[in-house]
Write a protein that holds these residues in place. Structure first.
Motif, PDB file in Angstrom:
ATOM      1  N   VAL A  87       0.727  -1.180  -0.049  1.00  0.00           N
ATOM      2  CA  VAL A  87       0.087   0.164  -0.077  1.00  0.00           C
ATOM      3  C   VAL A  87       0.811   1.177  -0.174  1.00  0.00           C
ATOM      4  CG1 VAL A  87      -1.547   1.274   1.384  1.00  0.00           C
ATOM      5  CG2 VAL A  87      -2.007  -1.151   1.018  1.00  0.00           C
ATOM      6  N   SER A  88       1.906   1.332   0.808  1.00  0.00           N
ATOM      7  CA  SER A  88       2.904   2.487   0.977  1.00  0.00           C
ATOM      8  C   SER A  88       3.505   2.649  -0.307  1.00  0.00           C
ATOM      9  CB  SER A  88       3.922   2.354   2.163  1.00  0.00           C
ATOM     10  OG  SER A  88       3.057   2.067   3.190  1.00  0.00           O
ATOM     11  N   VAL A  89       3.772   1.474  -0.937  1.00  0.00           N
ATOM     12  CA  VAL A  89       4.689   1.621  -2.369  1.00  0.00           C
ATOM     13  C   VAL A  89       3.497   2.122  -3.295  1.00  0.00           C
ATOM     14  CG1 VAL A  89       5.609   0.287  -4.235  1.00  0.00           C
ATOM     15  CG2 VAL A  89       6.310  -0.250  -1.701  1.00  0.00           C
ATOM     16  N   ASN A  90       2.434   1.945  -3.411  1.00  0.00           N
ATOM     17  CA  ASN A  90       1.707   2.395  -4.274  1.00  0.00           C
ATOM     18  C   ASN A  90       1.189   3.811  -4.065  1.00  0.00           C
ATOM     19  OD1 ASN A  90       0.992   0.011  -5.547  1.00  0.00           O
ATOM     20  ND2 ASN A  90      -0.783  -0.558  -4.121  1.00  0.00           N
ATOM     21  N   HIS A  91       1.273   4.501  -2.806  1.00  0.00           N
ATOM     22  CA  HIS A  91       1.192   5.726  -2.472  1.00  0.00           C
ATOM     23  C   HIS A  91       2.397   6.520  -3.127  1.00  0.00           C
ATOM     24  CE1 HIS A  91      -2.409   6.014  -0.367  1.00  0.00           C
ATOM     25  NE2 HIS A  91      -2.066   4.930   0.069  1.00  0.00           N
ATOM     26  N   VAL A  92       3.569   6.092  -2.939  1.00  0.00           N
ATOM     27  CA  VAL A  92       4.733   6.617  -3.542  1.00  0.00           C
ATOM     28  C   VAL A  92       4.949   6.728  -4.920  1.00  0.00           C
ATOM     29  CG1 VAL A  92       7.552   6.456  -3.666  1.00  0.00           C
ATOM     30  CG2 VAL A  92       6.183   5.949  -1.397  1.00  0.00           C
ATOM     31  N   LEU A 224      12.983   3.601  -1.114  1.00  0.00           N
ATOM     32  CA  LEU A 224      12.321   3.281  -2.190  1.00  0.00           C
ATOM     33  C   LEU A 224      12.464   4.039  -3.112  1.00  0.00           C
ATOM     34  CD1 LEU A 224      10.385   1.440  -3.677  1.00  0.00           C
ATOM     35  CD2 LEU A 224       8.459   2.885  -2.400  1.00  0.00           C
ATOM     36  N   THR A 225      12.789   3.960  -4.480  1.00  0.00           N
ATOM     37  CA  THR A 225      12.804   4.950  -5.652  1.00  0.00           C
ATOM     38  C   THR A 225      12.060   4.535  -6.587  1.00  0.00           C
ATOM     39  OG1 THR A 225      15.308   5.081  -4.908  1.00  0.00           O
ATOM     40  CG2 THR A 225      14.779   6.087  -6.903  1.00  0.00           C
ATOM     41  N   ALA A 247      13.106  12.536 -15.526  1.00  0.00           N
ATOM     42  CA  ALA A 247      13.233  14.022 -14.964  1.00  0.00           C
ATOM     43  C   ALA A 247      13.942  14.087 -13.588  1.00  0.00           C
ATOM     44  CB  ALA A 247      11.905  14.864 -15.169  1.00  0.00           C
ATOM     45  N   GLY A 248      13.669  13.128 -12.774  1.00  0.00           N
ATOM     46  CA  GLY A 248      14.066  13.022 -11.464  1.00  0.00           C
ATOM     47  C   GLY A 248      13.483  11.791 -10.810  1.00  0.00           C
ATOM     48  N   TYR A 249      13.549  11.937  -9.448  1.00  0.00           N
ATOM     49  CA  TYR A 249      13.436  10.572  -8.561  1.00  0.00           C
ATOM     50  C   TYR A 249      12.603  10.970  -7.399  1.00  0.00           C
ATOM     51  CZ  TYR A 249      17.309   9.661 -11.856  1.00  0.00           C
ATOM     52  OH  TYR A 249      18.227   9.696 -12.910  1.00  0.00           O
ATOM     53  N   VAL A 250      11.485  10.300  -7.168  1.00  0.00           N
ATOM     54  CA  VAL A 250      10.896  10.094  -5.846  1.00  0.00           C
ATOM     55  C   VAL A 250      11.188   9.075  -5.058  1.00  0.00           C
ATOM     56  CG1 VAL A 250       8.575  10.050  -4.847  1.00  0.00           C
ATOM     57  CG2 VAL A 250       8.965  11.366  -6.746  1.00  0.00           C
TER      58      VAL A 250
END
Length: 1055
Positions: A87-92, A224-225, A247-250
């Motif tokens: 669930v957390s991965v999906n939000h990221v 997590l990236t 363009a970048g990384y979250v």
């Protein structure tokens, strides 16, 4: 006696064999008594070993269940951790899409640091597992200066030093307040972070780092990236296209320690197990993400559950184990201990039993010998009984035979009476012996039932004839009623069926002084029917005779023990039959079934003394009577009912009774009999069936009787003759039926042919006057007058004169009624000729004389008296008789060629018995026939076995040795019916008769032997009367001797 009875060699050999077996060596325990202690020790060791196996097995089962529980708990925690992480991965991922959309796809950008920080702070509840999120922009070296001037700061490394020159940088420009300390830091300055960023950019998926210490909290965690694209990608982008569009990384930091602690805190029993989470990407060097590697707990029981956090490159594993070691399995320990204790007890018991077996075995040998002796004693008892039977029958054969020869001589009336009395006593003694032997056969299991066709109605009529005289003397109503649903011919044992009925009726006659004896036969399925109807025998319920309380609706009006046999139930049983058409009784209710069975319900009701309540439970016990006075007052041995019960059970039925002291008894039994093929009716011989003349069909009769049940019985007998019957309860009603037009049927022009009135109906002079009036009216008409017939159980001279004066000048019929007797009476009263050829023979002596005259017969018996009796009976019918006193003498006389037509062979003889002699005779004939060219001249002399030993000399044994027919002693004239017929086309020395299978089967039935005599024989045409009518009419002569044959005596017609 010793010379007559042959020892039972098989029984003696069996006894010796059993005795020899019991005297053989020791048993196993006796032979190994020295090893008993060693066996006990081995037993204890074995029980201990088995107890250990039981403990280990149960403990292993407990461990398996414990492991299953641990696996279930571990899988549950792994699944929850994986779901929350996903669930957390999906939000990221959603946050990366948000940055790509509002920062790069819009100009100007809709996102700045303040907006990102506020948004991530407000949506932090959706990412409870993340300590914070940030966005790092992709900056190539050529754009580094421009990026620095735009943001007003320099790109720094993780150590907060100016970033060295690189091809590409990833400084954090947006961050959540919780991780604001990483702002301006180059995420590609760390080796692990750089690899993750490059792998995420190339794959376009979430990428995790290996476990590391997070900045700020210093907890173990992972980063997590997700890549952020500045332009839309094609549907299937290549790696170069992804890199170009990046363009970048979250990124987000997962605090794994806090995550697992929170998860375990949410679950009950979190202290029961210990949880470790590992990164096992490098299986040879797993990295701990949560937990301590060297914790206490049950290290022997572990369970691993795989974790999938969304990065296919990284592999994670959750290892669970119990905090406490497995407790001692008290259940397994207790079970094993109890088994060991029980084993010890069993071993002790076996040891104790074995020590006693040595002594008990000696007692067992002794008991075995006593058992063998008891069996030998039982065999001796049977042999003794056979011996007694043989020795009694042998002189009785001489007594009865000589009395029969004496009665054929000229005797005075006194001498004849004495001889007949002695003959009756001898037959009674033989009957008693037969009952005892029947009981012995039943106990030995050697009683077999025949399966031959017979007529139930004729048998019941014959039984009534046996007791007719005694019932008249006592003034008893003796009657029989058979349902129309009962087939005329059934398959069974007629002799045994007759024996049951005779025993029951004989007891009823013996113990009944007034009232009635009523025999009824119905189908078992119809005997309890409940057909509602208003009419019985043409009378409505309103016409039934209602007594003043002292009479009951039974046959005689006296109370019966079983109220089920009262009128109401009797109506239900026969009502559906009364409304059927009055068809010919010779067309019986027979189905077309080729096979099957029919179950009959037979009841014998009497109004005798009944059975005392305390004695009813021993009625069917042999040699038992109600009390000591029964045998003294009424006689008898108390064996008849016991035999009847056994016979009923052999017939597949049951017998029971209802009895009330001083009221009466009702005995009922069922019998399962076979059905016969309808299409074989004409081919079958019916030895027990008495054909009735058809000349009365269509005649009409009126029965006047106040008692409906009794009237139904009379109607039943008339209906068998085909007579249409109307029943009335008074003479006045009978007269009213003839007032208008002299007819009993509306519109008919015919008078009734006969009117039958019960004697007790004439109670007043008024009724006698009605008879005169009826006679006058009928005399005045132009129709033929009906015959007036009076029915009476007994009648005095005065009553007879009164009946004649009242108008009964035709005849008086004495009860009990039988169809054949009624037919014989009506033939003479109505002057009707018999239109059929009788099956029976009016003069048996004439027929036998024509059949045996001139035949040469050999009699073989070692007893001189028996030879004289048999020779006298055969010579009386014209046979040429020669006697031999032994089997050896018979062999000499029957040496081929000989001129004997038959041989009567005694079975038990000294030196050579009848079986051996018959076997040798058949051997001689077989050898002679083998050399014969034609079958017509084959030698086969009929051999008729004679013996007084009715237990051992069975029919099958006779056939085994080549005999043809079996005749039991005492030898009487009736035994001559068992002679086979002799051919008149061949020499007497070579009898052409050879019994086929059907004839041999028929010879087994006592009632079918006469048919064997008549096969192929010519019956004289003068034989055209009904045998055994035994009618005494006004002005007629005394009945002939032939008409007084035993099976047809007891019914008289007097005037």
């Amino acid at each position: 006696m010793g010379s007559k009875m042959q020892p039972n060699h098989n029984s003696v050999a069996k006894w010796n064999e059993q005795m020899g077996t019991t005297k053989k060596g020791y048993t196993f325990v006796q032979a190994n008594r020295a090893w008993l202690r060693k066996y006990l020790l081995l037993w204890i060791m074995g029980m201990a070993f088995i107890s250990m196996l039981i403990y280990n097995g149960m403990d292993a089962d407990n461990k398996v269940r414990r492991n299953e529980v641990l696996g279930s708990m571990c899988e549950q925690r792994a699944r929850m951790l994986q779901d929350q992480f996903s669930v957390s991965v999906n939000h990221v991922h959603a946050l990366a899409v948000l940055v790509s959309t509002f920062h790069y796809f819009k100009t100007p950008s809709a996102i700045d640091q303040e907006t990102f920080a506020e948004y991530t702070a407000r949506t932090a509840f959706e990412r409870p597992l993340l300590s914070g999120v940030a966005y790092a922009q992709r900056v190539v070296h050529s754009e580094r200066d421009i990026f620095g001037k735009k943001h007003g700061w320099m790109i720094k490394t993780m150590k907060r030093e100016p970033s060295p020159i690189r091809d590409e940088y990833a400084p954090v420009i947006f961050s959540q307040e919780t991780v604001s300390y990483i702002e301006l830091l180059d995420m590609m300055s760390g080796e692990e972070d750089r690899k993750n960023i490059l792998r995420s950019r190339a794959t376009g998926k979430a990428v995790l780092t290996s476990p590391l210490r997070l900045l700020g909290s210093h907890h173990l965690g992972v980063v997590l990236t997700f890549p952020v694209y500045k332009s839309k990608l094609p549907s299937i982008p290549t790696e170069e296209e992804r890199i170009e569009a990046t363009a970048g990384y979250v990124g987000g930091a997962f605090d794994v320690e806090s995550l697992v602690e929170n998860l375990l805190g949410q679950l009950a029993g979190n202290q029961a197990i210990l949880v470790n989470v590992y990164d096992v990407t490098n299986s040879s060097d797993p990295l701990v993400m949560y937990g301590h590697q060297y914790q206490d707990g049950d290290k022997f029981l572990l369970h691993g559950s795989s974790l999938d956090f969304g990065d296919p490159f990284r592999k994670h594993l959750m290892i669970c184990r119990y905090q406490q070691k497995a407790p001692t399995s008290w259940t397994a320990l207790t079970t094993a201990f109890l088994f060991f204790v029980i084993g010890l007890l069993v071993g002790y018991i076996l040891y104790g039993a074995a020590t006693h077996i040595v002594k008990v075995d000696d007692d067992f040998h002794e008991m075995q010998e006593l058992e063998v002796r008891a069996e030998a004693a039982d065999v001796a008892k049977s042999q003794g009984l056979a011996t007694v039977s043989h020795e009694i029958r042998t002189p009785m054969n001489g007594i009865l035979g000589m009395l029969a020869l004496l009665l054929d001589t000229d005797l005075s009336s006194t001498q004849k009476d004495y001889a007949q009395t002695a003959q009756a006593c001898g037959k009674a003694l033989i009957a008693l012996i037969n009952e005892v032997l029947d009981r012995a056969k039943i106990e030995a299991g050697r009683l077999e039932l025949e399966a031959v066709p017979f007529d139930i109605r004729s048998i019941l009529d014959d039984v009534l004839s046996l007791f007719s005289e005694k019932s008249r003397q006592k003034g008893l109503e003796l009657a029989v009623f058979v349902s129309d649903k009962v087939p005329e011919i059934v398959i069974g044992d007629p002799g045994r069926f007759r024996q049951i009925i005779t025993n029951l009726v004989g007891n009823s006659v013996k113990f009944t002084e007034r009232g009635h004896i009523f025999v009824k036969v119905h189908l078992a399925e119809h005997s309890k029917g409940s057909i509602d109807t208003k009419y019985v025998n043409g009378m409505s319920d309103s016409d039934l005779f209602i007594s003043d309380g002292r009479e009951f609706q039974t046959l005689s009006g006296r109370e019966a023990a079983d109220n089920q046999n009262y009128l109401d139930n009797f109506k239900r049983q026969i009502a559906h039959e009364n409304f059927q058409s009055n068809a010919s009784p010779n067309n019986p209710a027979v189905t077309n079934e080729c096979c099957g069975h029919v179950t009959l319900m037979v009841s014998v009701e009497d109004t005798g003394i009944g059975i005392l309540l305390h004695a009813q439970n021993r009625v069917f016990k042999p040699f038992m009577q109600a009390d000591s006075s029964t045998s003294r007052n009424y006689g008898g041995t108390g064996i008849g009912l016991s035999i009847s019960k056994c016979l009923v059970e052999l017939m597949g039925g049951q017998i029971n009774f209802v009895s009330q002291p001083q009221t009466g008894s009702t005995f009922s039994f069922t019998a399962v009999l076979g059905k016969f093929k309808k299409n074989s009716m004409n081919d079958m011989k019916k030895p027990s069936s008495e054909e009735l003349p058809p000349s009365f069909r269509g005649m009409k009769a009126i029965i006047v009787d106040r008692k409906p049940v009794r009237a139904s019985v009379t109607r039943y007998h008339l209906k068998r003759l085909g007579i249409i019957v109307e029943v009335t309860s008074s003479i006045n009603m009978a007269a009213s039926l003839c007032k208008e037009n002299g007819s009993i049927a509306p519109g008919s022009t015919l008078l009734p042919d006969m009117i039958l009135v019960k004697k007790d109906t004439l109670k007043s002079d008024e009724e006698c006057g009605i008879i005169h009036q009826l006679n006058w009216k009928l005399n005045a008409s132009s129709f033929k007058l009906p015959k007036l017939i009076l029915l009476a159980t007994n009648i005095t001279t005065a009553e007879l004169d009164k009946a004649r004066a009242a108008g009964f000048a035709d005849t008086v019929i004495m009860k009990p009624l039988r169809a054949s007797m009624v037919a014989a009476c009506l033939q003479q009263v109505l002057d009707v000729k018999n239109q059929r050829r009788g099956r029976g023979l009016p003069n048996d002596s004439v027929f036998l004389q024509s059949l045996l005259c001139g035949k040469r017969i050999l009699i073989v018996d070692d007893n001189k008296v028996n030879r004289r009796v048999a020779a006298g009976a055969l010579k009386k019918v014209g046979a040429d008789v020669e006697c031999a006193e032994s089997g050896k003498a018979a062999l000499k006389l029957l040496e081929l060629p000989h001129n004997f037509d038959a041989c009567f062979m005694d079975i038990q003889m000294p030196e050579m018995d009848g079986f051996e002699a018959a076997r040798l005779i058949r051997t001689m004939e077989s050898k002679a026939n083998e050399g014969s060219s034609t079958t017509e001249s084959e030698w086969h002399v009929p051999i008729l076995a004679m013996t007084a030993d009715v237990i051992h000399a069975t029919y099958d044994e006779c056939l085994k040795y080549g005999m043809d027919v079996y005749v039991s002693k005492p030898f009487e004239e009736e035994n001559l019916y068992k002679l086979p017929r002799f051919s008149k086309n061949h020499s007497p020395s070579k009898a052409s008769w050879m019994p086929n299978d059907h004839q041999l089967h028929k010879t087994r039935g006592k009632s079918s032997i006469a048919d064997l005599l008549l096969v192929g024989s010519k019956i004289p045409e003068t034989f055209d009367t009904i045998p055994g009518a035994n009618c005494v009419l006004a002005g007629e002569s005394e009945p002939s001797l032939t008409q007084r044959r035993e099976f047809s005596t007891g019914i008289e017609i007097q005037a």
